[in-house]
Design a protein around this motif. Structure first.
Motif, PDB file in Angstrom:
ATOM      1  N   LYS A 113      15.819  -1.607 -24.339  1.00 25.20           N
ATOM      2  CA  LYS A 113      15.429  -0.321 -24.917  1.00 25.20           C
ATOM      3  C   LYS A 113      13.984  -0.372 -25.394  1.00 25.20           C
ATOM      4  O   LYS A 113      13.195   0.556 -25.146  1.00 25.20           O
ATOM      5  CB  LYS A 113      16.345  -0.008 -26.094  1.00 25.20           C
ATOM      6  N   GLU A 114      13.630  -1.486 -26.027  1.00 31.27           N
ATOM      7  CA  GLU A 114      12.249  -1.636 -26.481  1.00 31.27           C
ATOM      8  C   GLU A 114      11.291  -1.558 -25.312  1.00 31.27           C
ATOM      9  O   GLU A 114      10.249  -0.904 -25.384  1.00 31.27           O
ATOM     10  CB  GLU A 114      12.090  -2.992 -27.164  1.00 31.27           C
ATOM     11  N   CYS A 115      11.648  -2.249 -24.232  1.00 30.75           N
ATOM     12  CA  CYS A 115      10.780  -2.236 -23.055  1.00 30.75           C
ATOM     13  C   CYS A 115      10.672  -0.840 -22.480  1.00 30.75           C
ATOM     14  O   CYS A 115       9.598  -0.391 -22.090  1.00 30.75           O
ATOM     15  CB  CYS A 115      11.329  -3.169 -21.969  1.00 30.75           C
ATOM     16  N   PHE A 116      11.795  -0.122 -22.449  1.00 29.61           N
ATOM     17  CA  PHE A 116      11.754   1.244 -21.932  1.00 29.61           C
ATOM     18  C   PHE A 116      10.849   2.108 -22.796  1.00 29.61           C
ATOM     19  O   PHE A 116      10.138   2.974 -22.301  1.00 29.61           O
ATOM     20  CB  PHE A 116      13.157   1.856 -21.895  1.00 29.61           C
ATOM     21  N   GLY A 128       4.294   0.482 -15.517  1.00 35.69           N
ATOM     22  CA  GLY A 128       4.520  -0.820 -14.906  1.00 35.69           C
ATOM     23  C   GLY A 128       5.022  -1.906 -15.836  1.00 35.69           C
ATOM     24  O   GLY A 128       6.056  -2.523 -15.578  1.00 35.69           O
ATOM     25  N   ASP A 129       4.296  -2.136 -16.930  1.00 33.96           N
ATOM     26  CA  ASP A 129       4.669  -3.251 -17.801  1.00 33.96           C
ATOM     27  C   ASP A 129       6.048  -3.086 -18.386  1.00 33.96           C
ATOM     28  O   ASP A 129       6.859  -4.015 -18.402  1.00 33.96           O
ATOM     29  CB  ASP A 129       3.641  -3.384 -18.934  1.00 33.96           C
ATOM     30  N   GLY A 130       6.296  -1.892 -18.913  1.00 30.88           N
ATOM     31  CA  GLY A 130       7.595  -1.641 -19.520  1.00 30.88           C
ATOM     32  C   GLY A 130       8.721  -1.888 -18.531  1.00 30.88           C
ATOM     33  O   GLY A 130       9.716  -2.542 -18.842  1.00 30.88           O
ATOM     34  N   LEU A 131       8.545  -1.385 -17.325  1.00 27.25           N
ATOM     35  CA  LEU A 131       9.575  -1.552 -16.297  1.00 27.25           C
ATOM     36  C   LEU A 131       9.787  -3.016 -15.966  1.00 27.25           C
ATOM     37  O   LEU A 131      10.920  -3.482 -15.865  1.00 27.25           O
ATOM     38  CB  LEU A 131       9.173  -0.805 -15.025  1.00 27.25           C
ATOM     39  N   GLN A 132       8.689  -3.708 -15.796  1.00 28.34           N
ATOM     40  CA  GLN A 132       8.785  -5.113 -15.405  1.00 28.34           C
ATOM     41  C   GLN A 132       9.551  -5.918 -16.443  1.00 28.34           C
ATOM     42  O   GLN A 132      10.468  -6.677 -16.121  1.00 28.34           O
ATOM     43  CB  GLN A 132       7.363  -5.676 -15.225  1.00 28.34           C
ATOM     44  N   SER A 133       9.188  -5.730 -17.694  1.00 29.74           N
ATOM     45  CA  SER A 133       9.862  -6.529 -18.727  1.00 29.74           C
ATOM     46  C   SER A 133      11.305  -6.090 -18.926  1.00 29.74           C
ATOM     47  O   SER A 133      12.176  -6.915 -19.187  1.00 29.74           O
ATOM     48  CB  SER A 133       9.092  -6.522 -20.036  1.00 29.74           C
ATOM     49  N   ALA A 134      11.558  -4.786 -18.749  1.00 29.72           N
ATOM     50  CA  ALA A 134      12.953  -4.346 -18.817  1.00 29.72           C
ATOM     51  C   ALA A 134      13.747  -5.033 -17.716  1.00 29.72           C
ATOM     52  O   ALA A 134      14.903  -5.445 -17.918  1.00 29.72           O
ATOM     53  CB  ALA A 134      13.042  -2.838 -18.671  1.00 29.72           C
ATOM     54  N   PHE A 157      16.644   6.167 -19.481  1.00 31.24           N
ATOM     55  CA  PHE A 157      16.945   4.742 -19.631  1.00 31.24           C
ATOM     56  C   PHE A 157      17.157   4.367 -21.079  1.00 31.24           C
ATOM     57  O   PHE A 157      18.048   3.569 -21.395  1.00 31.24           O
ATOM     58  CB  PHE A 157      15.821   3.886 -19.029  1.00 31.24           C
ATOM     59  N   ILE A 158      16.356   4.946 -21.953  1.00 26.32           N
ATOM     60  CA  ILE A 158      16.536   4.651 -23.379  1.00 26.32           C
ATOM     61  C   ILE A 158      17.916   5.104 -23.831  1.00 26.32           C
ATOM     62  O   ILE A 158      18.623   4.384 -24.544  1.00 26.32           O
ATOM     63  CB  ILE A 158      15.438   5.331 -24.222  1.00 26.32           C
ATOM     64  N   ASP A 159      18.311   6.299 -23.398  1.00 29.01           N
ATOM     65  CA  ASP A 159      19.643   6.778 -23.759  1.00 29.01           C
ATOM     66  C   ASP A 159      20.726   5.839 -23.268  1.00 29.01           C
ATOM     67  O   ASP A 159      21.701   5.572 -23.978  1.00 29.01           O
ATOM     68  CB  ASP A 159      19.884   8.170 -23.153  1.00 29.01           C
ATOM     69  N   THR A 160      20.548   5.378 -22.046  1.00 31.71           N
ATOM     70  CA  THR A 160      21.549   4.462 -21.497  1.00 31.71           C
ATOM     71  C   THR A 160      21.598   3.164 -22.293  1.00 31.71           C
ATOM     72  O   THR A 160      22.680   2.662 -22.603  1.00 31.71           O
ATOM     73  CB  THR A 160      21.238   4.163 -20.024  1.00 31.71           C
ATOM     74  N   ALA A 161      20.422   2.647 -22.601  1.00 33.57           N
ATOM     75  CA  ALA A 161      20.389   1.407 -23.378  1.00 33.57           C
ATOM     76  C   ALA A 161      21.073   1.623 -24.726  1.00 33.57           C
ATOM     77  O   ALA A 161      21.878   0.807 -25.180  1.00 33.57           O
ATOM     78  CB  ALA A 161      18.953   0.936 -23.573  1.00 33.57           C
ATOM     79  N   ASP A 162      20.759   2.734 -25.336  1.00 35.49           N
ATOM     80  CA  ASP A 162      21.371   3.109 -26.611  1.00 35.49           C
ATOM     81  C   ASP A 162      22.882   3.168 -26.492  1.00 35.49           C
ATOM     82  O   ASP A 162      23.626   2.648 -27.327  1.00 35.49           O
ATOM     83  CB  ASP A 162      20.896   4.518 -26.997  1.00 35.49           C
TER      84      ASP A 162
END
Lengths: 483, 438
Positions: free
Chosen positions: B432-435, B261-267, A445-450
Motif C-alpha cells: 500500500k505504501e508503494c502504491f 515507475g518506482d512505486g510499481l516496481q517496489s510494490a 490498488f490502494i483500496d485492494t491493499a487496504d
C-alpha cells in the motif's frame, strides 16, 4: 538471499508454465503467467525507453476550442497550468449519480433504466437539481455524439454491450450492479472533463424529459453523415500516414505496451479471484468436519467446536475479501482495458486527419506541377483544329488550374488548422488522461491493499480470540477430572 | 501418575542433541514434556533419530535396491547434563526394522494401544508434495515421525521396559535374530488368522464396543479433514503464487511509466515476497497434518485393541460353552436321559445302548475333559479379566494423551494462522505504501 533460495526449491506446479528468465531483474519469479499471456509480453530490455510525452501543452482557452487561433506551445503550457490550478481551486460545480436500476417490460423488449441525478450550480442549467431515467442506449448515444464532435479527445469507455460468457441471464443482479457502477463512473468522467461537460448533448442527456431526448437525438448528425465519416476513415487508414511526428508514435507505442500490461493485470486478477473462490469452497468444508468430530469427543469437544467456529468465521471474511476483488478491482481494471481501445482509436483518427492533410498537400503539389508543365507545353494540334489560338487555350488552362490550386490551397489551410487543433487537443487530453489513469489505478490498488490488510486483521482477531478462549479453558480446567 | 500440562515445561526430559531446532523439533520438545513423568526410560536416556541416509544393497531376491536408513542416537541423560557430553551411541535402522519392532510389540502387548509408525507411503498429498518415498521432504518428515514413535514407546509404562525395544536401540546387528527368536511371528500369524475370521461375541464389554465405534468415527473424520485440508492447501498455494505474476507485470509496466515507475516496481517486490511466503507457511502446516495423521493411525491401533478384546472374550465364551456342553453330556450319560440331540444319542438309540464298561470309560473321559475345560475357562477368564483391566487402563491413558496432544495441536495451528495473518498484514501494508508513492 533467502527469498531466492526459498524460491529455488519450489517444484513447479503443473498448471504454470516455465518462465523464460529473459528479464534479468533481481527477482525472477518462479511462476509465470500462463503461456497465452507470456507470449504477448514485451521483452522490455530491448525496447526503447518509452518515455511518456508529458509536456504541459493545453487547450487554447478555457471552455471552448477555437480551431482557428494558433498559439505556440509555449504559451499553451502556461495556460494549461493555470487552468489546472483553477480547476482545483474551483469547487466541483456539477455532481451526477447513477443509481436505482429498474426493469421495464414492453411488448417488444425488456430493458433496464437507471436513475440519473444531477446537482449543479452552473448557470447554463435552468435549475439546480435534475432527475431523469436513462437506459444503456442513451449512454451509447451520448458517447457517440461526443466522439463525433471530438474525434481526438479521449472519452472514458462505457461498460460493454454484451454479456460476458458464462452468464446465464442478461439481467442478473451482479451484472446490473457492475453496469450501473461503470455508467456512474462514465458520467462522472464526462462531467469532470472541461470540454465534454460544457456541451449541449451532455446537458440534454442530464436534463431532458424522455420525449425531448428522443427528438434531440433525431436532430443530430444523421446516419448518412456518420457513414461518410466511416468511409473516409477507412479510406484514410488504407492510405496510411507518412510522417507521423515522433511524439504520436511514442503515444502509439505506449498504448500498445500499456494495453498489454493492463490486460495482463486484469487476467491475473481474474485468476486470483478464481483460485480464491476455489480455496473458499474447500475451506467451507473444514468447519463442518470439525463440528462432526467434536460430536464424537468429550474433553476435545469444546476446542474442536471453537475451531470449527473460527474457521467458519474466516470463511465469511474470505467471502468478503473476494467480493471486493470481484466487485471493485476487476471492474476497475477492466475499464482501463477498454480505455486502451479508446486510446488506439483516438490515435488512429489523428493519423487519419494527418493522412487527409497529406493527401491534400499531395494534390496541391501535383496541381502545381501540372501548372508548371502546362505553362511550358505548346498547344496541341487539336486546339488549332478547333480554331482556338494556342495562346488562348494555354491561358484558359492555366486560369482553370490556378482556380483549382486556390481551392485546394484553401482546403489545405482548413485541414492544416484541423490537424493542428486535433494534435493539440490530443496532446493535452493525453496528459490529462495519464493523470487520471494514474490516480484511478493507484486508488484501485490502494483500496485492494487496504481490503487485504483488513481481511488479515479480521482473521487475526478471530484466531487470537480462539487462542484466548483455549488458554482460559486451560487455566480453568487444570484440576478438572476428565472422566 | 500426575499429569503435567505442557505449559509447565518439565525440565526432566533433556533437550535433543542438536541446537538448531526446526519448528517440528521444537514441537517434539513440547510433546516430550508432556510424556508421563513416571516412565523410566526417558528419564535415563535421551533418544533421537538424528539423520537419514541413502544406501544401496542387495535385497532378498538379490536385486539392487536403494533404501533409506535412519540414525538412532541414544545417550544417558546424566552425561548430557555434564559439561562434557560423550559421543552418543548410534546405529542405523531402516523403516522395515521399525515395522518389525512394532509388529512384535503388537503381538506381545495386545492390550496396549501401540503407537503408530509414520505412513509407509505418502497419502493425502496435494500437488506440491511429492508422493515419492525418496523425496527429501518426505524422508525428513518420516525421520521426525520415527523419532516420535520411539519417544512414544519409550514413554509408555509397559512398552518402554521391553527388552526387544531396548535392544532395538542399542544392538545393531543381532537385533533381528533376537526378535525372531521370540517366536512372535507364529503368534502374530495365528492372531491375524483368528482376528480375520468372523465371530460373534455374546457378551461384549460395552465400553469396548463403544471404543471401537469411536475409533471408526475418529478414523473417518480425520481422513475427511486431511483430505479437505490437502485440497485447501493446494488452492491457497495457487492464490499466493499467482500474486507473483503481479510482481512480474508491475515490473514490466514500471518500465514504460515515468512517475509511476518506482512505486510499481517496489510494490512488485512485495508481491513476489507474498508469493514466496506460502512455501514456509504450508511446510509448517504439513507438520500439523502429520500430527493428525498420527492420530489417524492411532485410531487403527485403538480399534485393534478392541478387536483383540472381542477375540479374548470369544475364546472365553467358546471355552465356557464347550465346558457347558461337556457337563451336559456328563449329566446325560450319568442319568441316562437324552436331553439334547446328539449323534451319539441317536446312534445309541439306533444301534442299542452301550455297555456299562463303555459308559464308565466315557464318563471318566468326560470328567477329565471337564477338569481340563474348567482349567481352561479359569485361565481364559483370568486372561480376559487382565486384558480388560490392562486395555482399559491403557485406553484411558491414550485418551488423555490424545486430548492433550490434539488440543496443543489446535492451539499451535492457531498460532501459525496468527503468524500468517501478521505476515499478510505486513506485506499488504508495504504494498500500500508503494502504491501511494506511485
Amino acid at each position: 538471499m533467502k527469498l531466492l533460495g526459498a524460491m529455488m526449491q519450489i517444484k513447479r506446479p503443473r498448471f504454470y508454465s516455465d518462465s523464460n528468465n529473459s528479464v534479468p531483474s533481481e527477482k525472477s519469479p518462479p511462476v509465470s503467467i500462463p503461456a497465452d499471456i507470456s507470449g504477448e509480453m514485451l521483452d522490455l530490455d530491448e525496447d526503447d525507453d518509452l518515455e511518456v510525452f508529458s509536456k504541459g501543452t493545453s487547450l487554447t482557452d478555457g471552455n471552448s476550442l477555437n480551431p482557428s487561433t494558433q498559439t505556440s506551445p509555449a504559451s499553451m503550457i502556461n495556460q494549461y497550468k493555470f487552468q489546472e490550478e483553477e480547476e482545483d481551486a474551483d469547487a466541483k460545480d456539477l455532481f451526477v449519480t447513477v443509481d436505482n436500476p429498474e426493469s421495464h417490460v414492453t411488448a417488444i423488449e425488456t430493458y433496464i433504466t437507471y436513475r440519473v441525478v444531477t446537482k449543479t450550480t452552473r448557470s447554463e442549467f435552468d435549475s439546480s437539481e435534475f432527475e431523469v431515467r436513462r437506459r444503456y442506449q442513451d449512454f451509447l448515444w451520448l458517447r457517440g455524439r461526443l466522439e463525433e464532435a471530438h474525434p481526438t479527445l479521449i472519452i472514458h469507455p462505457l461498460p460493454e454491450k454484451f454479456v460476458m460468457k458464462g452468464m446465464v441471464e442478461r439481467f442478473n443482479e451482479d451484472f446490473i450492479e457492475n453496469r450501473r457502477r461503470a455508467l456512474h463512473r462514465f458520467l462522472n468522467r464526462i462531467a469532470e472533463h472541461p470540454i465534454f461537460s460544457s456541451g449541449d448533448d451532455f446537458k440534454i442527456f442530464l436534463t431532458a424529459a424522455p420525449g425531448e431526448l428522443i427528438s434531440h437525438k433525431k436532430q443530430g448528425a444523421g446516419f448518412l453523415s456518420r457513414m461518410g465519416e466511416t468511409v473516409r476513415a477507412v479510406a484514410a487508414s488504407v492510405r496510411g500516414v507518412r510522417n507521423r511526428p515522433d511524439e504520436f508514435t511514442e503515444m502509439l507505442e505506449y498504448s500498445e505496451a500499456f494495453s498489454q500490461k493492463i490486460s495482463a493485470l486484469h487476467k491475473v486478477t481474474q485468476r486470483i479471484s478464481k483460485e480464491q473462490r476455489e480455496y473458499l469452497e474447500e475451506l467451507k468444508e473444514c468447519g463442518p468436519t470439525l463440528a462432526l468430530w467434536s460430536s464424537c469427543e468429550e474433553a476435545l469437544a469444546e476446542p474442536l467446536r471453537c475451531m470449527a467456529d473460527s474457521l467458519d468465521r474466516c470463511c465469511q471474511e474470505t467471502e468478503e475479501q473476494l467480493k471486493h476483488i470481484n466487485d471493485e478491482l476487476i471492474p476497475d481494471l477492466h475499464e482501463y482495458v477498454l480505455c486502451t481501445d479508446t486510446l488506439k482509436a483516438v490515435l488512429r483518427r489523428r493519423d487519419n486527419i494527418q493522412a487527409d492533410l497529406e493527401a491534400k498537400a499531395e494534390a496541391l503539389a501535383s496541381k502545381k506541377t501540372e501548372r508548371e508543365s502546362e505553362s511550358k507545353v505548346l498547344s496541341l494540334a487539336w486546339d488549332s483544329l478547333v480554331g482556338r489560338s494556342p495562346e488562348e487555350v494555354k491561358q484558359h488552362k492555366l486560369h482553370k488550374l490556378n482556380g483549382q490550386i486556390k481551392e485546394i490551397r484553401d482546403e489545405l489551410e482548413k485541414l492544416e488548422d484541423r490537424q493542428e487543433w486535433a494534435n493539440n487537443a490530443l496532446r493535452s487530453d493525453w496528459t490529462r488522461w495519464k493523470k487520471i489513469m494514474r490516480t484511478d489505478l493507484q486508488s484501485a490498488f490502494i483500496d485492494t491493499a487496504d481490503n487485504n490488510v483488513k481481511y488479515y486483521e479480521k482473521c487475526l482477531a478471530i484466531w487470537e480470540s480462539f487462542l484466548h478462549s483455549q488458554r482460559a479453558e486451560a487455566e480453568g480446567n487444570k484440576n478438572v477430572d476428565y472422566s | 501418575m500426575e499429569r503435567t500440562m505442557a505449559d509447565s515445561g518439565s525440565e526432566d526430559i533433556a533437550v535433543i542433541g542438536n541446537t538448531d531446532l526446526t519448528p517440528s523439533e521444537s514441537q517434539n520438545n513440547v510433546r516430550n514434556t508432556m510424556f508421563e513423568k513416571g516412565t523410566n526410560l526417558l528419564k535415563r536416556m535421551e533418544i533421537s533419530v538424528a539423520e537419514a541416509e541413502k544406501r544401496t544393497g542387495k535385497n532378498a531376491v538379490n536385486m539392487q535396491e536403494t533404501y533409506t536408513v535412519y540414525l538412532i542416537e541414544t545417550r544417558p541423560v546424566d552425561a548430557v547434563q555434564e559439561a562434557t557430553s560423550p559421543v552418543p551411541d548410534s546405529l542405523w535402522r531402516r523403516y522395515s526394522e521399525f515395522e518389525l519392532l512394532r509388529n512384535y510389540l503388537l503381538v506381545t502387548y495386545p492390550y496396549v494401544v501401540v503407537p503408530p509408525l509414520p505412513e509407509k507411503r505418502a497419502e493425502f498429498v496435494w500437488h506440491k508434495l511429492s508422493a515419492d518415498n525418496m523425496d527429501p521432504d518426505f524422508v525428513e518428515r518420516r525421520r521426525v515421525g520415527l523419532e516420535n514413535f520411539l519417544l512414544r514407546v519409550a514413554s509408555h509404562p509397559a512398552l518402554s521396559n521391553d527388552k526387544i525395544f531396548r535392544s532395538f536401540l542399542t544392538e545393531e546387528k543381532v537385533w533381528k535374530e533376537t526378535v525372531f527368536e521370540t517366536g512372535f511371528q507364529a503368534k502374530a500369524d495365528s492372531r491375524i488368522k483368528a482376528l480375520n475370521a468372523t465371530f460373534r461375541v455374546k457378551n461384549p464389554d460395552k465400553r469396548f464396543a463403544e471404543m471401537k465405534h469411536y475409533g471408526d468415527e475418529l478414523q473417518s473424520v480425520i481422513s475427511q479433514l486431511l483430505r479437505v485440508r490437502a485440497r485447501a492447501a493446494d488452492r491457497l498455494y495457487g492464490v499466493y503464487k499467482v500474486h507473483g505474476n503481479y510482481g512480474r507485470v508491475f515490473s514490466e509496466w514500471s518500465a514504460i511509466e515515468k512517475e509511476m515507475g518506482d512505486g510499481l516496481q517496489s510494490a512488485g517486490h512485495h508481491m513476489d515476497a507474498y508469493a514466496a511466503s506460502i512455501d514456509d507457511i504450508l511446510e509448517e502446516e504439513e507438520h500439523y497434518a502429520d500430527q493428525l495423521k498420527e492420530y489417524l493411525f492411532y485410531a487403527d491401533a485403538l480399534r485393534a485393541v478392541c478387536r483383540k478384546h472381542e477375540l479374548t472374550q470369544y475364546e472365553l465364551e467358546t471355552a465356557a460353552q464347550d465346558l457347558c456342553s461337556k457337563k451336559q453330556q456328563q449329566e446325560e450319560l450319568a442319568t441316562g436321559t437324552v436331553r439334547t440331540f446328539s449323534l451319539k444319542g441317536m446312534t445309541s438309540k439306533l444301534f442299542g445302548q452301550e455297555t456299562p464298561e463303555q459308559r464308565e470309560a466315557k464318563l471318566k473321559m468326560l470328567e477329565a475333559q471337564i477338569e481340563e475345560g474348567e482349567e481352561l475357562v479359569k485361565e481364559r477368564n483370568v486372561e480376559s479379566g487382565e486384558f480388560v483391566k490392562g486395555a482399559w487402563a491403557d485406553i484411558e491413558r491414550f485418551k488423555e494423551q490424545k486430548d492433550h496432544d490434539l488440543r496443543e495441536a489446535l492451539i499451535n495451528y492457531a498460532i501459525m494462522q496468527i503468524s500468517m495473518c501478521k505476515k499478510g498484514i505486513q506485506v499488504w501494508n508495504n504494498a500500500k505504501e508503494c502504491f501511494s508513492k506511485m
